[in-house]
Design an enzyme around this catalytic site. Structure first.
Site, PDB file in Angstrom:
ATOM      1  N   GLY A 160     -30.329  49.203 -20.068  1.00 35.73           N
ATOM      2  CA  GLY A 160     -30.507  50.113 -18.944  1.00 35.73           C
ATOM      3  C   GLY A 160     -30.314  51.533 -19.410  1.00 35.73           C
ATOM      4  O   GLY A 160     -31.245  52.172 -19.896  1.00 35.73           O
ATOM      5  N   GLU A 198     -40.663  61.450 -14.946  1.00 38.31           N
ATOM      6  CA  GLU A 198     -40.200  60.545 -13.898  1.00 38.31           C
ATOM      7  C   GLU A 198     -39.121  61.241 -13.056  1.00 38.31           C
ATOM      8  O   GLU A 198     -39.122  61.182 -11.839  1.00 38.31           O
ATOM      9  CB  GLU A 198     -39.626  59.271 -14.526  1.00 38.31           C
ATOM     10  CG  GLU A 198     -39.103  58.268 -13.507  1.00 38.31           C
ATOM     11  CD  GLU A 198     -38.340  57.111 -14.154  1.00 38.31           C
ATOM     12  OE1 GLU A 198     -37.867  57.265 -15.290  1.00 38.31           O
ATOM     13  OE2 GLU A 198     -38.211  56.062 -13.496  1.00 38.31           O
TER      14      GLU A 198
END
Lengths: 415, 263
Positions: A156, A275
């Site tokens: 992650g 993003e």
């Protein structure tokens, strides 16, 4: 720079009208799992943007070399008189659309943004002419649904270091991919997967460069999981993506050129910055709507014989919302300016992402507090906005990871 | 085909309006203005007519500076050009004075067909469209829910809503059609439309240019609004007290039948 001009205001009104009339009534069924993509296509059609995008991108394609870069330099700004062309590239218009969608449904905005903005933008920016034609344009126009696959069950915050998905060179010059991706927005329905994997050249080198590959549904060995049941963003379908010996041809390596580890890492970082720059506009939508609904409710709700807006405890909450609202607006305006001027600032983007996401959660929670028990009811829109807001502190890099990145960049800058 | 559409800017239906101190108008500040929803049906039908039969769509609207925004919306939806009746002398008119100005403006267009909303959602008078048709000598069909225009552009068949049913009328063009909900689904202004709207012509016409000096606005009005009445405050509900649920239900049925008279 701090105010919307007439045209931007009209564009915002158009987005708002559509989102309130068409999107708002659909939120309950979207939250129950109805795929949102037909609605997104209708949306772009209603704004006349789908055909316009297609025409504009095809035109760009004709002026492109095989490597996907413009042939003649210097026409990046678009020609005078072609206002529609420049509107299509205007980052403020994209931010306004994201804001207006997020006022009603941040989940819908996420799903839309990942398909067109992340998957589509990536292929447009890094793809070869052939890839832009086959995948980039259909993704941007939503003819195809896209996903962007980075996170893994064991990777992650440490996205590159812990990444286990690999792409091995095959004898025919292509690649064989194996691994599992998770928390993949649009995963259950995507046609195209822009997917990151470590390139294993079979030379035993442990420092393997992360590359992006373009995969398609229907490829042997590629499958997707059931949609996850989430706290919020329920109208954004999310799932795992499984890869078992997925053979792809060499032409499905994004950019069709293998890179050394450093260059590959910089590339991916740049995409992460992109993003993150979309998150503040989402936060702005949540904050604006929560602030408006709170003010309205505080004026109408009568307790102890007077509107609760007369009480200072409520006033202070609203004042705090106002401060966040204005700060986030200013940040979004600056991000739009930076994108338009071609002056990306990753430290500012990461810091802004952190601040805006925190502000959105705080404002949404305060909004529920002002609404009292009603705010906890699904019928009152702030409940959904609060659930969705929390994801913005987790997705696109957690708050902590973004903060660390700010310091890393500032430490370099200030030596 | 020359197509005209009359539109009005009104407060948004969601706006909570306040009555001014004089008690005869609303307070304008803080009010969000939009195109009256029935006018949206009119614009849509005008655009569809153009798409089918060709020609040009001219928007006509009367009102102060702020009305330009609504005119731009119509242009962004696809109308070709606009006439804005903007002058302090136009203000304060009744249906007749407003219709006189609009009819005179339409004369400069000589339309084959004119579309209008069946009513504006602010004053709800339903007067302007019918008066314009009368003053301009046009055939008219009001409260129209379906429309077919003959390919030669000489006649039209309109379906009207009437109490509990409907009727179909045939009209000779030029005619005015006042539009009802259900006629169509209005489109949204589009991004390409918004980009083009800025360059489209918006012509301002003063009363003198229409030969109507002293005949429009308050000076031309035959009726004058003297007072606005706020909505009556809703009365509190009534609680039925009874010993048993059966008795409460019986009392509720009695009240519904005898007092509310809904059963």
């Amino acid at each position: 720079m701090f105010e919307l001009g007439d045209q931007h205001r009209m564009v915002q009104d158009m987005f708002r009208q559509w989102c309130e009339r068409e999107l708002l009534p659909k939120v309950p069924s979207l939250e129950k799992g109805e795929p949102p993509y037909d609605l997104m296509r209708q949306m772009l059609d209603a704004f006349g943007m789908r055909d316009a995008l297609r025409a504009s991108l095809k035109k760009r394609l004709s002026k492109m070399g095989d490597d996907g870069k413009p042939l003649a330099s210097g026409d990046a700004k678009g020609k005078e008189g072609d206002e529609l062309e420049s509107a299509m590239r205007d980052p403020l218009i994209s931010f306004l659309l994201v804001k207006e969608m997020s006022r009603i449904s941040p989940g819908y905005a996420t799903s839309f943004g990942v398909s067109t903005g992340l998957a589509g933008f990536n292929v447009m920016a890094k793809g070869t002419k052939r890839q832009i034609e086959k995948y980039g344009i259909p993704l941007v126009t939503l003819d195809k649904v896209g996903s962007w696959c980075l996170s893994e069950p064991g990777s992650g915050s440490d996205a590159f270091g812990s990444m286990r998905t690999t792409a091995k060179k095959s004898a025919d010059g292509g690649y064989v991919l194996n691994g599992t991706k998770t928390f993949i927005t649009n995963g259950p329905f995507a046609d195209v997967f822009v997917l990151y994997a470590k390139l294993d050249k079979g030379d035993g080198n442990p420092n393997k460069a992360v590359h992006a590959f373009i995969l398609e549904r229907g490829m042997t060995g590629l499958s997707t999981g059931q949609p996850f049941d989430k706290m919020g963003m329920q109208d954004s379908p999310t799932s795992e993506v499984f890869l078992e010996d997925v053979h792809i041809p060499a032409e499905n390596l994004l950019g069709e050129r293998e890179k050394d580890p450093d260059a590959a890492r910089d590339d991916t970082r740049q995409n992460l910055g992109h993003e993150r720059s979309g998150i503040p506009a989402m936060c702005l939508g949540i904050i604006e709507r929560c602030y408006e609904l709170s003010m309205k409710y505080a004026k109408e709700r009568v307790q102890f014989g007077r509107p609760i807006l007369d009480f200072q405890a409520v006033q202070l909450k609203l004042a705090n919302m106002y401060i966040h609202y204005q700060n986030v607006w200013n940040g979004v305006m600056r991000l739009a300016w930076a994108a338009r001027e071609g002056k990306p600032d990753l430290a500012f983007t990461c810091a802004q992402k952190v601040y805006c996401a925190k502000a959105a959660v705080e404002v949404a929670m305060d909004s529920i507090q002002i609404h009292g028990g009603y705010g906890y009811m699904r019928e009152y829109h702030v409940e959904k906005l609060a659930r969705d807001a929390k994801m913005l502190e987790l997705g696109a890099g957690t708050t902590d990871i973004n903060l660390l990145q700010v310091v890393r960049l500032e430490r370099e800058r200030l030596t | 085909m020359k197509i005209a559409v009359i539109i009005k800017q009104t407060p948004d239906t969601e706006t909570v309006v306040k009555i001014n101190d004089a008690g005869n108008d609303i307070v304008g500040t803080g009010v969000k203005y939009v195109m009256s929803p029935y006018c949206e049906f009119a614009v849509e039908e005008a655009l569809r007519t153009k798409e089918k039969l060709g020609g040009e769509v001219v928007v006509v609207s009367l009102g102060p500076d702020r009305v330009l925004e609504t005119i731009r919306t119509a242009l962004a939806m696809g109308c070709d050009r606009a006439i804005h009746l903007k002058d302090p002398a136009y203000e304060g008119g009744d249906g007749q004075a407003t219709a006189k100005a609009l009819a005179a403006a339409l004369k400069t267009v000589s339309p084959d067909i004119v579309f209008a909303g069946k009513q504006a959602i602010d004053g709800d008078q339903s007067q302007v469209a019918v008066r314009v048709a009368e003053l301009a000598g046009l055939a008219q069909a009001t409260i129209v829910t379906a429309l077919e225009i003959a390919a030669d552009g000489k006649t039209a068949k309109a379906t009207r809503r009437s109490e509990g049913g409907g009727e179909v009328v045939e009209l000779k063009l030029p005619a005015l059609i006042s539009c009802e909900k259900g006629l169509n689904e209005p489109r949204y202004a589009s991004l390409p439309g918004i980009m083009k709207a800025k360059k489209k012509e918006v012509k301002e016409l003063k009363p003198a240019e229409l030969g109507l000096e002293g005949q429009v606005g308050a000076a031309g009005a035959k009726a004058k609004r003297v007072k606005l009445l706020p909505l009556a405050e809703r009365k509190a509900g009534r609680r039925i007290e009874a010993e048993t649920p059966e008795a409460a239900a019986a009392e509720l049925v009695r009240l519904l039948r005898e007092e509310a008279k809904v059963l």
